[in-house]
Write an enzyme that holds these catalytic residues in place. Sequence first.
Site, PDB file in Angstrom:
ATOM      1  N   GLU A   1       3.667  -5.717   7.032  1.00 16.69           N
ATOM      2  CA  GLU A   1       2.978  -4.615   7.700  1.00 16.69           C
ATOM      3  C   GLU A   1       3.412  -4.422   9.143  1.00 16.69           C
ATOM      4  O   GLU A   1       3.475  -3.291   9.636  1.00 16.69           O
ATOM      5  CB  GLU A   1       1.455  -4.827   7.643  1.00 16.69           C
ATOM      6  CG  GLU A   1       0.830  -4.642   6.273  1.00 16.69           C
ATOM      7  CD  GLU A   1       0.789  -5.920   5.451  1.00 16.69           C
ATOM      8  OE1 GLU A   1       0.077  -5.958   4.445  1.00 16.69           O
ATOM      9  OE2 GLU A   1       1.503  -6.892   5.810  1.00 16.69           O
TER      10      GLU A   1
ATOM     11  N   ALA B   1       0.845  -1.190   0.000  1.00 15.52           N
ATOM     12  CA  ALA B   1       0.000   0.000   0.000  1.00 15.52           C
ATOM     13  C   ALA B   1       0.886   1.248   0.000  1.00 15.52           C
ATOM     14  O   ALA B   1       2.099   1.173   0.208  1.00 15.52           O
ATOM     15  CB  ALA B   1      -0.918  -0.013   1.217  1.00 15.52           C
TER      16      ALA B   1
ATOM     17  N   GLU C   1      -1.571  -9.312  -1.039  1.00 16.40           N
ATOM     18  CA  GLU C   1      -3.015  -9.494  -0.848  1.00 16.40           C
ATOM     19  C   GLU C   1      -3.762  -9.404  -2.168  1.00 16.40           C
ATOM     20  O   GLU C   1      -4.704 -10.168  -2.417  1.00 16.40           O
ATOM     21  CB  GLU C   1      -3.534  -8.454   0.143  1.00 16.40           C
ATOM     22  CG  GLU C   1      -3.050  -8.726   1.569  1.00 16.40           C
ATOM     23  CD  GLU C   1      -3.336  -7.578   2.525  1.00 16.40           C
ATOM     24  OE1 GLU C   1      -3.855  -7.839   3.621  1.00 16.40           O
ATOM     25  OE2 GLU C   1      -3.046  -6.413   2.164  1.00 16.40           O
TER      26      GLU C   1
ATOM     27  N   GLY D   1      -0.013  -5.126   0.561  1.00 17.34           N
ATOM     28  CA  GLY D   1      -1.196  -5.052  -0.285  1.00 17.34           C
ATOM     29  C   GLY D   1      -0.993  -5.692  -1.640  1.00 17.34           C
ATOM     30  O   GLY D   1      -1.946  -6.156  -2.265  1.00 17.34           O
TER      31      GLY D   1
END
Length: 256
Positions: free
Chosen positions: A130, A64, A110, A107
């Site tokens: 993260e 992200a 993911e 992300g």
Amino acid sequence: MSAVLLERPTASIGLLRLNRPEVRNAIDDTVRALLVDHLAALDADPDIRCVIVTGGEKVFAAGADIKAMSVMSAADMAASPAAAAYAAIRAFRKPVIAAVCGFALGGGCELAMHADIIVAGEGAKFGQPEIKVGIMPGAGGTQRLPRAVGKFKAMKLLLTGDFISAREADGLGLVSEVVPDAEVLPRALALATAIAGLPPIAAREIKRAVLEGADLPLADGLALERRAFVQLFDTKDQKEGMMAFLEKRPADFKGE
């Protein structure tokens, strides 16, 4: 230029390419919104039978957008459209192949796990780092990773933030196959072409049965499968497929 490019390598295949090389394809709200818009259009397009999601040659998506998140409060994050975007991505009905070169982290990992098939290059790296920036996965990492690799392997990755190689990911069951980096997209295209030549209604029902059945008790999952199996006998593709088999000729599936 758009942060997500839509390409049509063939009439039946859509290719979505993350295009933020200056930030290693970091996923922000703009990227998510573009993915949702493109997927909605591809889902509605009867000619599209399979979709590929890819990034660059060195980075699929490095996570992200940390710069954007660094100033956000809990209230800001709660108001973010990210959760709705990922729900829309999950709802995409057609087969999705992730073609992963380089880093697929946070992300990015993911996003790859939202796909139905993952083709990884030999140089790819996967991870959920993260925890190293004081947070945790928020787009399914704590749920999809254990389902893919098991609790104990997942916990090690989630709690350390360590990366694993494509070969390690393959051994854990996180990817479908590993190929030389230069062959990732050609291999994904070959798989997509093969899937696109098969009956699209059956493909959608297989995907639905697998995804919905994963969270059901076995008896309920088997009932779901059986209902879908029976309904396919009312499709023209079922008649065409079986007649082509009996007549020893290639089938011509129309998606009807």
